[in-house]
Design a protein around this motif. Structure first.
Motif, PDB file in Angstrom:
ATOM      1  N   ALA A  36      11.807   7.569   1.152  1.00  0.00           N
ATOM      2  CA  ALA A  36      10.923   7.365   1.151  1.00  0.00           C
ATOM      3  C   ALA A  36       9.958   6.649   1.381  1.00  0.00           C
ATOM      4  O   ALA A  36       9.034   5.774   1.230  1.00  0.00           O
ATOM      5  CB  ALA A  36      10.601   7.790  -0.810  1.00  0.00           C
ATOM      6  N   LEU A  37      11.193   4.970   1.094  1.00  0.00           N
ATOM      7  CA  LEU A  37      11.050   3.447   0.791  1.00  0.00           C
ATOM      8  C   LEU A  37      10.551   3.307   2.166  1.00  0.00           C
ATOM      9  O   LEU A  37       9.807   2.995   2.646  1.00  0.00           O
ATOM     10  CB  LEU A  37      11.684   3.068   0.223  1.00  0.00           C
TER      11      LEU A  37
ATOM     12  N   ARG B  42       9.300  10.106  -3.766  1.00  0.00           N
ATOM     13  CA  ARG B  42       8.843  10.080  -1.820  1.00  0.00           C
ATOM     14  C   ARG B  42       7.279  10.551  -1.628  1.00  0.00           C
ATOM     15  O   ARG B  42       6.487   9.494  -1.407  1.00  0.00           O
ATOM     16  CB  ARG B  42      10.099  11.291  -1.598  1.00  0.00           C
TER      17      ARG B  42
ATOM     18  N   ALA C 172      13.696  12.188  -6.754  1.00  0.00           N
ATOM     19  CA  ALA C 172      13.810  11.843  -6.215  1.00  0.00           C
ATOM     20  C   ALA C 172      12.114  12.258  -4.587  1.00  0.00           C
ATOM     21  O   ALA C 172      11.463  11.520  -3.933  1.00  0.00           O
ATOM     22  CB  ALA C 172      15.159  11.723  -4.874  1.00  0.00           C
TER      23      ALA C 172
ATOM     24  N   SER D 297       9.786   5.394   5.882  1.00  0.00           N
ATOM     25  CA  SER D 297       9.287   6.524   6.926  1.00  0.00           C
ATOM     26  C   SER D 297       8.240   6.612   7.786  1.00  0.00           C
ATOM     27  O   SER D 297       7.992   7.856   7.919  1.00  0.00           O
ATOM     28  CB  SER D 297       9.219   8.061   5.681  1.00  0.00           C
TER      29      SER D 297
ATOM     30  N   LEU E 127      16.772  10.895  -0.135  1.00  0.00           N
ATOM     31  CA  LEU E 127      15.373  11.333  -0.256  1.00  0.00           C
ATOM     32  C   LEU E 127      14.575  10.134  -0.639  1.00  0.00           C
ATOM     33  O   LEU E 127      13.598   9.662  -0.064  1.00  0.00           O
ATOM     34  CB  LEU E 127      15.220  12.433  -1.489  1.00  0.00           C
ATOM     35  N   VAL E 128      14.872   9.452  -1.633  1.00  0.00           N
ATOM     36  CA  VAL E 128      14.417   8.205  -2.661  1.00  0.00           C
ATOM     37  C   VAL E 128      14.552   7.204  -1.042  1.00  0.00           C
ATOM     38  O   VAL E 128      13.331   6.265  -0.516  1.00  0.00           O
ATOM     39  CB  VAL E 128      15.170   7.522  -3.424  1.00  0.00           C
TER      40      VAL E 128
ATOM     41  N   GLU F 235       1.007  -1.269  -0.014  1.00  0.00           N
ATOM     42  CA  GLU F 235       0.184   0.168   0.005  1.00  0.00           C
ATOM     43  C   GLU F 235       1.057   1.403  -0.184  1.00  0.00           C
ATOM     44  O   GLU F 235       2.084   1.254   0.890  1.00  0.00           O
ATOM     45  CB  GLU F 235      -0.759  -0.107   1.031  1.00  0.00           C
TER      46      GLU F 235
ATOM     47  N   ILE G 211       5.036   7.673  -3.112  1.00  0.00           N
ATOM     48  CA  ILE G 211       5.168   5.900  -2.156  1.00  0.00           C
ATOM     49  C   ILE G 211       4.665   7.035  -0.460  1.00  0.00           C
ATOM     50  O   ILE G 211       4.143   6.115   0.081  1.00  0.00           O
ATOM     51  CB  ILE G 211       6.460   5.936  -1.866  1.00  0.00           C
ATOM     52  N   ALA G 212       5.632   8.123   0.205  1.00  0.00           N
ATOM     53  CA  ALA G 212       4.915   8.157   1.248  1.00  0.00           C
ATOM     54  C   ALA G 212       4.485   9.295   1.625  1.00  0.00           C
ATOM     55  O   ALA G 212       3.542  10.042   2.996  1.00  0.00           O
ATOM     56  CB  ALA G 212       5.974   8.939   1.799  1.00  0.00           C
TER      57      ALA G 212
ATOM     58  N   SER H 194       4.622   7.443   7.784  1.00  0.00           N
ATOM     59  CA  SER H 194       4.602   8.093   6.700  1.00  0.00           C
ATOM     60  C   SER H 194       4.030   7.067   5.230  1.00  0.00           C
ATOM     61  O   SER H 194       4.413   7.420   4.686  1.00  0.00           O
ATOM     62  CB  SER H 194       4.968   8.863   6.464  1.00  0.00           C
ATOM     63  N   GLY H 195       5.439   5.682   5.879  1.00  0.00           N
ATOM     64  CA  GLY H 195       6.322   5.990   4.497  1.00  0.00           C
ATOM     65  C   GLY H 195       5.050   4.504   4.103  1.00  0.00           C
ATOM     66  O   GLY H 195       4.356   4.284   4.425  1.00  0.00           O
ATOM     67  N   LEU H 196       5.748   2.524   3.895  1.00  0.00           N
ATOM     68  CA  LEU H 196       5.000   2.151   3.778  1.00  0.00           C
ATOM     69  C   LEU H 196       4.952   1.226   3.979  1.00  0.00           C
ATOM     70  O   LEU H 196       5.594   1.427   5.638  1.00  0.00           O
ATOM     71  CB  LEU H 196       6.007   1.294   2.637  1.00  0.00           C
ATOM     72  N   VAL H 197       3.995   0.260   4.017  1.00  0.00           N
ATOM     73  CA  VAL H 197       3.470  -0.270   5.308  1.00  0.00           C
ATOM     74  C   VAL H 197       3.373  -1.306   4.457  1.00  0.00           C
ATOM     75  O   VAL H 197       3.691  -1.369   3.912  1.00  0.00           O
ATOM     76  CB  VAL H 197       2.422  -0.219   5.791  1.00  0.00           C
TER      77      VAL H 197
ATOM     78  N   LEU I 215      16.281  15.923  -8.117  1.00  0.00           N
ATOM     79  CA  LEU I 215      16.349  16.338  -7.451  1.00  0.00           C
ATOM     80  C   LEU I 215      14.752  15.776  -6.847  1.00  0.00           C
ATOM     81  O   LEU I 215      14.045  15.172  -6.411  1.00  0.00           O
ATOM     82  CB  LEU I 215      16.687  17.079  -6.138  1.00  0.00           C
TER      83      LEU I 215
ATOM     84  N   GLY J  29      22.261  13.439  -1.398  1.00  0.00           N
ATOM     85  CA  GLY J  29      20.179  13.867  -1.327  1.00  0.00           C
ATOM     86  C   GLY J  29      19.351  13.586  -2.296  1.00  0.00           C
ATOM     87  O   GLY J  29      18.415  12.881  -1.589  1.00  0.00           O
ATOM     88  N   ALA J  30      19.513  12.696  -3.341  1.00  0.00           N
ATOM     89  CA  ALA J  30      18.270  11.755  -4.205  1.00  0.00           C
ATOM     90  C   ALA J  30      18.189  10.446  -3.640  1.00  0.00           C
ATOM     91  O   ALA J  30      16.952  10.477  -3.190  1.00  0.00           O
ATOM     92  CB  ALA J  30      19.243  12.198  -5.442  1.00  0.00           C
TER      93      ALA J  30
ATOM     94  N   VAL K 136      13.390  13.405   7.344  1.00  0.00           N
ATOM     95  CA  VAL K 136      13.394  13.755   5.774  1.00  0.00           C
ATOM     96  C   VAL K 136      13.943  14.983   6.037  1.00  0.00           C
ATOM     97  O   VAL K 136      15.118  15.356   4.859  1.00  0.00           O
ATOM     98  CB  VAL K 136      12.164  13.531   5.227  1.00  0.00           C
TER      99      VAL K 136
ATOM    100  N   VAL L 288      12.653  -4.600   0.086  1.00  0.00           N
ATOM    101  CA  VAL L 288      12.418  -2.743  -0.153  1.00  0.00           C
ATOM    102  C   VAL L 288      13.257  -2.183   1.076  1.00  0.00           C
ATOM    103  O   VAL L 288      13.821  -1.093   1.187  1.00  0.00           O
ATOM    104  CB  VAL L 288      10.661  -2.491   0.172  1.00  0.00           C
TER     105      VAL L 288
END
Lengths: 206, 849
Positions: B162-163, A154, A150, B165, B158-159, A108, A157-158, B168-171, A147, B154-155, B113, B177
């Motif tokens: 994001a994966l 983010r 990325a 977090s 961030l990635v 999800e 996904i988030a 707030s990220g993936l559950v 950037l 930084g990229a 983040v 992952v």
């Protein structure tokens, strides 16, 4: 409705990015880059806080302005893609399609599919400028696209970033654009071109 | 609020310093005052302070407090050292301030983040100082690499964030992952700290960036990012308790490579700055090893190591700066016997070794052992421990060189205490040619019997580099100088004859007579006539006057500065590519020796049209004098040289009547240093610089006062050493000369006015001694700070222990410890507030389904 808007914005982002990496005239590249960065901000569900949204937009415009000033004072010619824009567009489209694949992450997600797809596309488009760029402008443009990609990943996904995160992302974009300007101006002062000579190859061994 | 005050000071002063960089004294003053205020503010930061910002907060932790205190102390000390060593880079203090502010913001942000992004952004000011001053292609390449590394970091961050977090990220994260996110973050850290195999950027930066900026580029900003990454990994990856052995193995291998190959690389380097760079890489290996440990027991040693790492690496860079300033070289082979001449620096190095390597009872040794044991387990941990101890190899090499026979450059070192007249001579002249080495300090030797040899060595170096100076391929002669360059015999007696000169090619720096230097490109000529583009960009070098050059002077000692477009010889000991010598390497007038005070760096020159610059000239140097100089530069400059030598007591008074007679002569406020070509064997006068050949100035004599607008003509004027007393070379740009000329005669310096030269030279000698003393003491102070941190002073361990991450990477303040966990699927890591609790974490780590 928001999904449709996000999908349309994602297409605009990818098209603008293709323009940015394919343009031989740096001014056209800046237009594409700025359009992509501005549009990136609205690909979120829910949309960010208005103040955060406004800051990101202003930051994207300011980053573009910094690059514009640099080009205005130096050289508007930049290294274009060696493959041509159709190849870049196809690569970006493929990445976009992969990003849209619902089974990419069997989990999800909190963000829209369009953000993930556009993020993949931007990252793919930025690889060549970041790794093989011979001039400072193209390098900076690739880094900004990276950037943005990325950040879109983010978001995809988030979910929508927090206002503080939006703030730091905007500052980061401005900082990268400013640093690109500094490098480009100094490169021009040294050689009369924007060449920085960091691309892999024999030239790098000097 | 205390954090906010620190942020306001650092960002405000940093921005003000950048905005005023066209006025170096103002910018430097703002920078130093800002750093001092930031230090006070950092000391006043009270851990536990919280400022709510939107949905997040700024929280001051003990770790953040100590980090910014150490960082600010190091930055302030390095900036002062850079000033004292004439190695100032005009963006140095501003970049330090901005970097410190961003680091403080990143470490204080509770949003993981946002904190990562802020610590990444802390690396961007490094681009400002990675560009060497005077600018050259090498510096531009380094800056571009630095920019790329920061943005890519930084990229990746961030990635990764994001994966995973937190809430707030993936559950329901798949292991793959989580592993990818973990690897992405570790990769970001590896790129940022320059771990092998991403170390080429570090090597390039150490080869071109100012030594004083190395800690910001290589230690401070990367350590801040690594700290944020540690918090994130501990809070988001380690708490999942997933089996990520393959990913951990990769990170451990990279860390071990850093430890072992970093030592090897540092040991075989011929240059102190490169030793510093590779030692940073080596020590960063422990950071990577710490990333590979999910056990909460590593939290404290990892963060303690980061704090020690910042201070010790800054101290090592400061020591390198002091060495370069003292001996005029950073090549290890030329530093033989340095311990005999600089025992204070030897003590400093010893303290640095103790703080870096440590002994078994010292905290630094213990934390390294803990990290190695937790990451590798026994017996492999021994490999990492030995790898850490192996740094004694390169430190030992430095020490072994130091106790060897005294080399000529080292023999010129005046020490920090007067040793009578002979020392005074050396002290006064030892500074000739100092600085200008792309922000690095340098000093010239002046030892009877060795002067000519050293100058000849430099000349040989210069000759070695001739003809290789393409616009994008200019290398510094000192870098490519062959260690085996044979000393030649130079006849530098008297005023160097004028000859045909090159057109002020960029290649015509301190490398001396750039005989084969290619003329400046047409594009550069075109650009030279453009209005000033941006202050950060030096104009196309030496290209203001498109008059074609006619070869180069064979005389050793002409350095037509590249910024000579306004008709001034910005003669520095600049090396090829010294396009920005006029303004970037600037020492403020108030820091100059009394006898050298006066000329103040002015605005850039070199790109503005000559007409406008002519209009700016004071009446005394407009009109007939310039015309005369253009017609016959040789005669006029020789007259000026005679005048200067007379004032210095090196030549009997003449009845004048030359073009440089008193009524019309421009003020030759001593600007000249690096008067290599003036003479090497003339009788010396205490404090005089006219007889001080510089390694870099051996072929780059200093011409002071107005001269032709064409750099080539300036070169043709011969290597005339006009300056009879000291001035920092790098500060003597076009602006400096302009100021000198505009000085009314009535305001001449005492020596220029014919007062007792011994008095002036005594002041110069005093300053010289103070300068070296300041450098040595500051380097020693930094190293002692590092040793204190390494010994566990200042509550380093406690501060590191308190940096416990919460789920989602947020930092848990001591006041929050024991509170409700905020994460949905992990245990409460906030229990790590005490050693016992930390040891038990995670008690029941729940794998994410």
């Amino acid at each position: 409705m928001i999904e449709l808007i996000g999908f349309g914005a994602a297409i605009v982002v990818v098209a603008s990015a293709v323009l940015a990496v394919s343009a031989r005239d740096a001014r056209a590249g800046i237009v594409g880059l700025t359009l992509a960065s501005v549009t990136t901000v609205v690909i979120a569900d829910p949309l960010p806080d208005p103040i955060a949204l406004a800051f990101r937009v202003v930051a994207a415009l300011f980053a573009g302005f910094l690059l514009w000033v640099t080009i205005r004072e130096t050289d508007a010619r930049t290294g274009s893609t060696a493959l041509g824009w159709p190849a870049e567009a196809m690569a970006a489209g493929a990445a976009f399609a992969i990003g849209l694949a619902p089974s990419l992450l069997e989990t999800e997600r909190a963000g829209p599919d369009a953000a993930l797809a556009a993020g993949f596309a931007l990252i793919i488009l930025s690889v060549v400028p970041v790794v093989f760029a011979r001039d400072a402008f193209r390098l900076g443009m690739g880094l900004l696209l990276l950037l943005d990609g990325a950040a879109l990943l983010r978001i995809g996904i988030a979910g929508t970033p927090t206002p503080l995160e939006q703030l730091t992302l905007g500052i980061l974009a401005i900082g990268v654009a400013g640093a690109t300007s500094v490098v480009a101006l100094n490169a021009f002062a040294v050689s009369g071109t924007l060449e920085v000579g960091i691309a892999p190859g024999p030239e790098d061994e000097r | 609020m205390t954090v906010l005050a620190f942020l306001a000071i650092t960002f405000g002063a940093g921005a003000a310093g950048l905005l005023t960089r066209r006025r170096p004294p103002v910018s430097i003053a703002i920078g130093l005052v800002g750093l001092a205020a930031a230090l006070v503010s950092a000391l006043l930061v009270s851990p536990g302070d919280r400022l709510v910002v939107g949905e997040s907060a700024l929280v001051a932790t003990d770790f953040m407090h100590l980090f910014i205190v150490f960082g600010t102390v190091a930055a302030l000390a390095l900036c002062v050292m850079a000033l004292a060593a004439d190695a100032w880079q005009r963006n140095l203090s501003s970049a330090m301030l901005l970097g410190l502010g961003a680091l403080a913001l990143g470490l204080a942000l509770a949003d993981p983040v946002a904190g990562l992004a802020a610590t990444v952004a802390a690396g961007l000011p490094g681009v400002l100082v990675a560009i060497t001053t005077p600018v050259d292609a090498r510096g531009v390449r380094s800056a571009a690499r630095e920019l790329r590394a920061v943005a890519v970091t930084g990229a990746f961050a961030l990635v990764a964030a994001a994966l995973v977090s937190g809430p707030s990220g993936l559950v329901n994260l798949p292991t793959t992952v989580v592993g990818l996110a973990y690897l992405a973050m570790a990769l970001a850290v590896a790129v940022r700290i320059g771990a092998i195999p991403f170390h080429t950027r570090v090597a390039r930066v150490t080869g071109s960036a100012p030594t004083a900026a190395l800690p910001l580029l290589l230690a401070l900003a990367p350590a801040g990012f690594a700290s944020a990454a540690l918090v994130w990994i501990d809070g988001n990856i380690a708490t999942t308790a997933l089996p990520l052995d393959a990913e951990r193995a990769v990170i451990i291998v990279v860390g071990l490579l850093c430890l072992l190959l970093g030592v090897l690389a540092a040991t075989i380097q011929d240059d102190i700055e490169h030793v510093v760079g590779y030692s940073v890489i080596q020590d960063a290996g422990f950071v990577l090893l710490a990333l590979a440990v999910f056990d909460s027991q590593v939290w404290e040693p990892a963060r303690t190591w980061l704090l020690i790492y910042v201070v010790t690496k800054s101290a090592f860079a400061g020591w390198a700066l002091a060495m370069r300033a003292s001996f005029g070289t950073s090549r290890i082979g030329e530093l033989s016997g340095w311990i005999r001449r600089a025992p204070l620096l030897a003590v400093t190095l010893g303290v640095i070794v103790a703080a870096t390597v440590g002994i078994p009872s010292l905290l630094v040794f213990d934390v390294r052992s803990q990290i190695a044991t937790l990451a590798l387990g026994s017996p492999l941990a021994l490999l990492a421990i030995v790898g850490g101890l192996a740094s004694l190899l390169y430190y030992g090499r430095l020490a072994r060189v130091g106790i060897g026979p005294v080399a000529p450059l080292v023999a010129a070192y005046p020490g920090v205490r007067p040793r009578g007249r002979g020392w005074a001579q050396a002290g006064a002249s030892g500074r000739a040619g100092a600085a200008g080495d792309e922000g690095r300090a340098g000093a010239a030797p002046d030892v009877p019997g060795s002067t000519v040899a050293v100058a000849a060595t430099a000349e040989a170096r210069a000759a070695e580099g001739q003809g290789r100076e393409a616009p994008l391929a200019r290398e510094r002669p000192v870098r490519r100088a062959g260690r085996g360059a044979e000393p030649l015999s130079l006849d530098l007696d008297g005023i160097a004859p004028a000859g045909d000169a090159d057109e002020g090619s960029p290649a015509q720096g301190a490398a001396g007579p750039a005989v084969d230097a290619p003329p400046t490109s047409a594009a550069a000529f075109d650009a030279a006539e453009r209005p000033v583009v941006e202050d950060d960009t030096p104009g196309p070098i030496g290209a203001a006057d498109p008059t074609p050059a006619a070869g180069a002077s064979p005389s050793a000692g002409v350095d037509a500065g590249p910024e000579d477009a306004d008709g001034l010889v910005a003669a520095t000991d600049a090396r090829p590519g010294d396009a920005d010598a006029g303004t970037d390497d600037v020492t403020p007038a108030f820091l100059l020796p009394p006898s050298g005070r006066g000329p103040t760096p002015g605005p850039r020159s070199g790109r503005a049209p000559r007409e406008s610059l002519d209009a700016e000239r004071p009446p005394s140097v407009r009109g007939p004098r310039i015309d005369q100089l253009r017609r016959d530069p040789k005669e006029l400059t020789q007259a000026w040289a005679r005048e200067a030598l007379e004032r210095a007591g090196l030549a009997p008074p003449s009845s004048g009547g030359t073009a440089a007679d008193a009524a019309e002569a421009p003020i030759v406020e001593p600007v000249g240093t690096g008067a290599a070509s003036a003479r090497a064997d003339a009788p010396r006068t205490e404090g005089t610089r006219a007889d001080a050949p510089s390694p870099r100035a051996a072929g780059a004599g200093r011409l002071s006062g107005p001269t032709t607008g064409a750099p080539g003509e300036a070169a043709a004027a011969g290597g005339v050493a006009v300056g009879a007393d000291d001035r920092p070379v790098s500060a003597a740009g076009g602006g400096a000369s302009r100021t000198a000329r505009s000085t009314p005669r009535s305001r001449r310096s005492p020596r220029a006015a014919g007062s007792d030269p011994d008095r002036s030279s005594a002041a110069a000698v005093l300053w010289e001694a103070n300068r070296l003393l300041v450098l040595s003491v500051l380097a020693l102070g930094l190293s002692l700070l590092g040793l204190a941190a390494a010994a566990g002073a200042f509550g380093v361990s406690e501060a590191a222990r308190a940096q416990a991450p919460s789920p989602g990477g947020e930092i848990v303040l001591p006041g929050d410890l024991g509170g409700e966990p905020t994460g949905p699927d992990v245990t409460d890591p906030g229990a790590g507030s005490s050693p016992s609790d930390v040891a038990s974490f995670p008690p029941e780590a729940t794998p994410v389904p």
